[in-house]
Motif scaffolding. Structure first.
Motif, PDB file in Angstrom:
ATOM      1  N   ALA A 135     -23.180 -84.188  26.775  1.00 12.64           N
ATOM      2  CA  ALA A 135     -22.116 -83.189  26.923  1.00 12.64           C
ATOM      3  C   ALA A 135     -20.853 -83.597  26.186  1.00 12.64           C
ATOM      4  O   ALA A 135     -20.576 -84.787  26.001  1.00 12.64           O
ATOM      5  N   VAL A 136     -20.106 -82.585  25.758  1.00 10.43           N
ATOM      6  CA  VAL A 136     -18.799 -82.797  25.123  1.00 10.43           C
ATOM      7  C   VAL A 136     -17.769 -81.909  25.804  1.00 10.43           C
ATOM      8  O   VAL A 136     -18.072 -80.791  26.193  1.00 10.43           O
ATOM      9  N   PRO A 137     -16.547 -82.420  25.933  1.00  7.07           N
ATOM     10  CA  PRO A 137     -15.500 -81.590  26.540  1.00  7.07           C
ATOM     11  C   PRO A 137     -14.944 -80.581  25.528  1.00  7.07           C
ATOM     12  O   PRO A 137     -14.931 -80.845  24.327  1.00  7.07           O
ATOM     13  N   VAL A 138     -14.492 -79.441  26.048  1.00  9.25           N
ATOM     14  CA  VAL A 138     -13.766 -78.462  25.229  1.00  9.25           C
ATOM     15  C   VAL A 138     -12.330 -78.488  25.739  1.00  9.25           C
ATOM     16  O   VAL A 138     -12.092 -78.283  26.935  1.00  9.25           O
ATOM     17  N   PHE A 139     -11.398 -78.791  24.814  1.00 10.31           N
ATOM     18  CA  PHE A 139     -10.011 -78.958  25.224  1.00 10.31           C
ATOM     19  C   PHE A 139      -9.214 -77.680  25.104  1.00 10.31           C
ATOM     20  O   PHE A 139      -9.387 -76.920  24.154  1.00 10.31           O
ATOM     21  N   GLY A 140      -8.327 -77.476  26.082  1.00  9.71           N
ATOM     22  CA  GLY A 140      -7.363 -76.388  25.968  1.00  9.71           C
ATOM     23  C   GLY A 140      -6.054 -76.975  25.460  1.00  9.71           C
ATOM     24  O   GLY A 140      -6.014 -78.140  25.036  1.00  9.71           O
ATOM     25  N   PRO A 141      -4.994 -76.190  25.494  1.00 13.28           N
ATOM     26  CA  PRO A 141      -3.684 -76.719  25.101  1.00 13.28           C
ATOM     27  C   PRO A 141      -3.344 -77.910  25.997  1.00 13.28           C
ATOM     28  O   PRO A 141      -3.900 -78.039  27.081  1.00 13.28           O
ATOM     29  N   ASN A 142      -2.448 -78.752  25.567  1.00 14.53           N
ATOM     30  CA  ASN A 142      -2.029 -79.944  26.313  1.00 14.53           C
ATOM     31  C   ASN A 142      -3.100 -81.023  26.335  1.00 14.53           C
ATOM     32  O   ASN A 142      -3.001 -81.989  27.074  1.00 14.53           O
ATOM     33  N   GLY A 143      -4.161 -80.832  25.568  1.00 14.24           N
ATOM     34  CA  GLY A 143      -5.187 -81.867  25.494  1.00 14.24           C
ATOM     35  C   GLY A 143      -5.960 -82.075  26.781  1.00 14.24           C
ATOM     36  O   GLY A 143      -6.543 -83.138  26.997  1.00 14.24           O
ATOM     37  N   ILE A 144      -5.964 -81.068  27.636  1.00 10.88           N
ATOM     38  CA  ILE A 144      -6.728 -81.194  28.882  1.00 10.88           C
ATOM     39  C   ILE A 144      -8.037 -80.427  28.729  1.00 10.88           C
ATOM     40  O   ILE A 144      -8.030 -79.271  28.308  1.00 10.88           O
TER      41      ILE A 144
END
Lengths: 276, 276
Positions: free
Chosen positions: A220-229
């Motif tokens: 799995a890989v994370p998908v980031f939103g604004p603010n790098g979260i």
């Protein structure tokens, strides 16, 4: 939400002691009536049938339905009742609207991952110590796995879960519930989990190697939103002999990176996607 | 819809008159408390905060939460409460379990349609006079459409809806609600709709030609369960200049036919998939 705000009645003890039994009974009856809709929550059921199913007098059912109707928990359709909008809203608040929006934005990336890799593809978000699946795609030769759209699994033993737990700030090791064991490979030691999460934070990639189901491996890989979260995670899963982390990682990274770029570009304000 | 007509049954009070106000208030309070969870339905909220949000005394909130807990509508987690399993079950009964199972079985076919045609692909079921979408796949260049997973649209102006309405036995023309107009091309005349449904029954293919949204065209095919009753519909949709019925029909028919074969082969008993 409808602030049915305070009537003066609240000043006096809210449920007077001598009415306690009646309050009890009224709420019990309301719940039993709601549960009595069974399959026909959206199509509608007659009062007699509801009363029969909830084991109460028809006249009682009428009275309670009237109160529930005023509260938006049921709706009248002709001579029948169906479950009301407010009932669905209670289980499906703003959080779910955010999830629907997130799914709407990310479906093309889920489709892309599945087209490139051909293995079962998931889109999931974190909810407390669980992950909730927003999408799951697979072809004709799917491998049985415990995930299902709308369903949840414990985050600590899934790749999507670990890809998201890794970025929790501050790390929530202390607040974490007992790490339940699902297979002989499930990580149940909080310190070991934290060490693995630190590695995931550095590498940007998470694995589940038969930790929730024997024979099942996920990347799995994370998908980031604004603010790098990270706001979601994309994963592939399949039989251990078909899933090769090194082979699939570059594609996953590339697609997750495009997804992150899209989310950041679409964010109307910096706060939009920063909350899970 | 809300014909707030008073029934004769209301004459005999089932909840004794002197307890009427209290029953009323108790149910109102219970609903307000449930609604007060907002976003934190699954993570948990403290009693003080719930009482504040629902605008009631903490002691009242405690008492009502206790009754709700006994009814499975809330659950205690440490010093907090979260929404309970029974609440979710009420809005998500056996019908939804059947839908989950149906989606699980049919996702590979949805993926297949999308891979072959490349346009937005839907899987939907009929629910009264609406369709409910179980899946929606699209690529990066999606066309905005009113469908969303879990959402509903009126059946009479969508291809998936008409593909399913066509097989209702007996035809429900009389029982149909007013056919609402969405565009200048929406069919609002019941007789005209019935004629079109008869054609769909003969051809096995349904169209929506800008009937719910200008510029949007859809083509749908039914997926049959045992007993020859359609249980779901598969569709593609896109801009009118890209969607060509004759071109896409053979692929849709082939995939829907495979899907029907699978459902019939998997049915443990003849009744399993015969109900919508």
């Amino acid at each position: 939400m409808s602030s049915r705000s305070v009537s003066a009645a609240h000043q006096t003890p809210l449920l007077p002691k001598d009415h306690g039994h009646s309050s009890n009974a009224a709420i019990d009856k309301a719940v039993n009536l709601l549960a009595a809709f069974r399959d026909e929550g959206s199509s509608g059921v007659g009062v007699s049938e509801l009363a029969r199913r909830a084991d109460m007098y028809k006249s009682t059912a009428y009275r309670v339905l009237e109160i529930l109707e005023r509260n938006g928990m049921v709706e009248r359709v002709g001579t029948c009742y169906r479950l009301g909008r407010r009932l669905y809203e209670i289980g499906h608040g703003p959080m779910n609207e955010r999830r629907d929006t997130l799914r709407d934005s990310l479906i093309p990336f889920v489709v892309d991952v599945h087209q490139h890799i051909g293995e079962t593809t998931h889109l999931a978000v974190l909810d407390g110590s669980d992950v909730v699946y927003l999408a799951k795609l697979y072809g004709y030769r799917q491998v049985r796995s415990p995930s299902r759209v709308g369903g949840r699994t414990p985050a600590h033993c899934t790749a999507v879960g670990k890809a998201l737990l890794a970025y929790e700030r501050p790390p929530k090791a202390q607040k974490r519930p007992v790490l339940q064991r699902y297979t002989s490979r499930t990580i149940t030691d909080p310190t070991e989990l934290d060490m693995q999460l630190a590695r995931i934070r550095r590498s940007g990639i998470a694995f589940d190697d038969e930790e929730i189901q024997p024979g099942l491996r996920c990347v799995a890989v994370p998908v980031f939103g604004p603010n790098g979260i990270p706001v979601a995670a994309l994963s592939i899963s399949g039989p251990t002999d078909r899933i090769d982390g090194r082979k699939h990682t570059p594609i996953l990274r590339r697609i997750a990176s495009s997804a992150s770029t899209l989310l950041v570009s679409r964010a109307p304000s910096s706060s939009q996607h920063s909350r899970r």
